[in-house]
Enzyme design. Structure first.
Site, mmCIF file in Angstrom:
data_model
loop_
_atom_site.group_PDB
_atom_site.id
_atom_site.type_symbol
_atom_site.label_atom_id
_atom_site.label_comp_id
_atom_site.label_asym_id
_atom_site.label_seq_id
_atom_site.Cartn_x
_atom_site.Cartn_y
_atom_site.Cartn_z
ATOM 1 N N SER A 15 -4.228 -5.483 -6.100
ATOM 2 C CA SER A 15 -3.112 -5.305 -7.037
ATOM 3 C C SER A 15 -1.981 -6.280 -6.707
ATOM 4 O O SER A 15 -1.903 -6.804 -5.592
ATOM 5 C CB SER A 15 -2.588 -3.861 -6.891
ATOM 6 N N ASP A 57 -8.414 1.460 4.693
ATOM 7 C CA ASP A 57 -7.068 1.993 4.919
ATOM 8 C C ASP A 57 -6.478 1.199 6.082
ATOM 9 O O ASP A 57 -6.913 1.368 7.231
ATOM 10 C CB ASP A 57 -7.146 3.489 5.259
ATOM 11 N N SER A 146 10.477 -7.471 3.050
ATOM 12 C CA SER A 146 11.193 -7.195 1.794
ATOM 13 C C SER A 146 12.653 -7.526 2.060
ATOM 14 O O SER A 146 13.109 -7.454 3.214
ATOM 15 C CB SER A 146 11.073 -5.716 1.436
ATOM 16 N N TYR A 159 11.389 2.888 3.809
ATOM 17 C CA TYR A 159 10.873 1.583 3.385
ATOM 18 C C TYR A 159 11.599 0.451 4.119
ATOM 19 O O TYR A 159 10.966 -0.464 4.665
ATOM 20 C CB TYR A 159 11.045 1.455 1.868
HETATM 21 N N1 LIG Z 1 6.982 -5.777 -5.968
HETATM 22 C C1 LIG Z 1 8.118 -5.973 -5.333
HETATM 23 O O1 LIG Z 1 9.185 -6.114 -5.940
HETATM 24 C C2 LIG Z 1 8.144 -6.078 -3.827
HETATM 25 C C3 LIG Z 1 9.355 -6.435 -3.216
HETATM 26 C C4 LIG Z 1 9.405 -6.547 -1.838
HETATM 27 C C5 LIG Z 1 8.283 -6.315 -1.081
HETATM 28 N N2 LIG Z 1 7.123 -5.957 -1.692
HETATM 29 C C6 LIG Z 1 5.966 -5.697 -0.831
HETATM 30 O O2 LIG Z 1 4.885 -6.491 -1.262
HETATM 31 C C7 LIG Z 1 3.658 -5.856 -0.911
HETATM 32 C C8 LIG Z 1 2.782 -5.814 -2.151
HETATM 33 O O3 LIG Z 1 3.417 -5.000 -3.112
HETATM 34 P P1 LIG Z 1 3.046 -5.016 -4.655
HETATM 35 O O4 LIG Z 1 4.331 -5.059 -5.389
HETATM 36 O O5 LIG Z 1 1.997 -6.021 -4.926
HETATM 37 O O6 LIG Z 1 2.515 -3.512 -4.806
HETATM 38 P P2 LIG Z 1 1.188 -2.933 -5.451
HETATM 39 O O7 LIG Z 1 1.374 -1.459 -5.455
HETATM 40 O O8 LIG Z 1 0.870 -3.639 -6.729
HETATM 41 O O9 LIG Z 1 0.064 -3.330 -4.381
HETATM 42 C C9 LIG Z 1 -0.001 -2.737 -3.118
HETATM 43 C C10 LIG Z 1 -1.468 -2.522 -2.790
HETATM 44 O O10 LIG Z 1 -1.534 -1.968 -1.476
HETATM 45 C C11 LIG Z 1 -2.585 -1.025 -1.471
HETATM 46 N N3 LIG Z 1 -2.412 -0.072 -0.380
HETATM 47 C C12 LIG Z 1 -1.496 0.916 -0.264
HETATM 48 N N4 LIG Z 1 -1.699 1.604 0.854
HETATM 49 C C13 LIG Z 1 -2.768 1.047 1.486
HETATM 50 C C14 LIG Z 1 -3.463 1.318 2.679
HETATM 51 N N5 LIG Z 1 -3.106 2.344 3.489
HETATM 52 N N6 LIG Z 1 -4.512 0.541 3.008
HETATM 53 C C15 LIG Z 1 -4.910 -0.472 2.204
HETATM 54 N N7 LIG Z 1 -4.287 -0.774 1.039
HETATM 55 C C16 LIG Z 1 -3.233 -0.027 0.690
HETATM 56 C C17 LIG Z 1 -2.498 -0.354 -2.830
HETATM 57 O O11 LIG Z 1 -3.722 0.306 -3.159
HETATM 58 C C18 LIG Z 1 -2.185 -1.534 -3.739
HETATM 59 O O12 LIG Z 1 -3.363 -2.120 -4.258
HETATM 60 C C19 LIG Z 1 4.041 -4.491 -0.355
HETATM 61 O O13 LIG Z 1 4.036 -4.554 1.052
HETATM 62 C C20 LIG Z 1 5.445 -4.284 -0.874
HETATM 63 O O14 LIG Z 1 6.183 -3.426 -0.053
HETATM 64 C C21 LIG Z 1 7.020 -5.829 -3.046
#
Ligand SMILES: NC(=O)c1ccc[n+]([C@@H]2O[C@H](COP(=O)([O-])OP(=O)(O)OC[C@H]3O[C@@H](n4cnc5c(N)ncnc54)[C@H](O)[C@@H]3O)[C@@H](O)[C@H]2O)c1
Length: 253
Positions: A15, A57, A146, A159
């Site tokens: 994702s 996981d 982040s 977070y």
């Molecule tokens: N989207 C934003 O604005 C943003 C901003 C800052 C940081 N981030 C960070 O970027 C990273 C990716 O986020 P995203 O926006 O693509 O989110 P997202 O929810 O689209 O993707 C995160 C993925 O991590 C997987 N996941 C969750 N727990 C898990 C586990 N225990 N083991 C394996 N996989 C697991 C989920 O199934 C999901 O597919 C995250 O670490 C998030 O904190 C995102």
């Protein structure tokens, strides 16, 4: 590091930012394994890019050991790791219903911090015995922090502290692995348009996007992936956490 033919592992690859990174790595010729709790999501992206999707996981030692071994059987030991798996959890330290549930706090730390460390230790252990490539490089690890690591808002205690720890992990890891030619960096994204964000109502997404100085919009996952590729390509980039946020500085709430 040149990515052509190199084995790469992307967590959270089913994702958002991880999926975009998997696509960019595959387009650059890497052999990509996508590890995700959402096995179907990882498999779908893997089918699209000619990689492999593995249910995992990241917070669990055995699950991650099995997934890294599975990826190595298919592609050889990974030299590239991009840690994108993560979760958000909103909640005040003391809310209307009392103190934040400790297990809920711990789960965010387990996935965002311990999950990042778990994959780092396993992929680095696999890359250390490999022959060095051009310039003495053996591997590159990119984790995802982040901007909340620096400007955590009210309600983001779990977070923000998990992501601040990812920032704190970056330099000691880079120092430890430097003699082996394994670089370690992290990216601190601002607000990106991913399923994590798309869960919010459109007007909330629009107002969040408008708070970004320039460009005044949410970031695109491909822009995150482009920074991963830039870190991989530039051998001097090491031990650093790079903000990718359009100059956003988050307010207290
Ligand atoms: N989207 C934003 O604005 C943003 C901003 C800052 C940081 N981030 C960070 O970027 C990273 C990716 O986020 P995203 O926006 O693509 O989110 P997202 O929810 O689209 O993707 C995160 C993925 O991590 C997987 N996941 C969750 N727990 C898990 C586990 N225990 N083991 C394996 N996989 C697991 C989920 O199934 C999901 O597919 C995250 O670490 C998030 O904190 C995102």
């Amino acid at each position: 590091m040149r990515t052509e033919g190199i084995a790469a592992i992307v967590t959270g690859g089913g994702s958002g930012l991880g999926a975009a990174t998997g696509r960019a790595l595959a387009a650059a010729g890497a052999k990509v394994a996508l590890l995700d709790l959402n096995e179907a999501g990882a498999a779908a992206v893997a089918a699209e890019i000619g990689g492999i999707g593995i249910g995992c996981d990241v917070s669990d030692a055995r699950s991650a050991e099995a997934a890294v071994a599975h990826a190595a059987e298919a592609h050889g030991p990974a030299r590239i790791l991009v840690n994108c798996a993560g979760v958000v959890n909103a909640g005040r330290i003391v809310g209307r219903k009392g103190p934040l549930d400790l297990a809920a706090y711990a789960r965010v730390i387990e996935i965002n911090l311990i999950g990042t460390f778990n994959l780092m230790r396993l992929v680095a252990a696999g890359a250390l015995p490999l022959d060095p490539l051009e310039g003495g490089e053996r591997g590159v690890i990119v984790s995802t922090a982040s901007v909340a690591a620096y400007e955590g808002q009210i309600g983001q205690a779990a977070y923000a502290s998990s992501k601040a720890a990812v920032v704190g992990l970056t330099l000691p890891a880079a120092r430890e692995f430097a003699p082996a030619g394994i670089r370690v960096c992290a990216i601190a994204p601002g607000l990106f348009e991913t399923p994590m964000m798309k869960g919010l109502p459109q007007e909330v997404q629009d107002s969040l996007g408008a708070a970004v100085p320039f460009p005044p919009r949410l970031g695109r996952p491909e822009e995150y992936a482009a920074l991963v590729m830039a870190i991989l390509a530039n051998p001097m980039m090491n031990g650093e956490v790079i903000r990718l946020d359009g100059a956003l500085r988050m307010q207290a709430k």
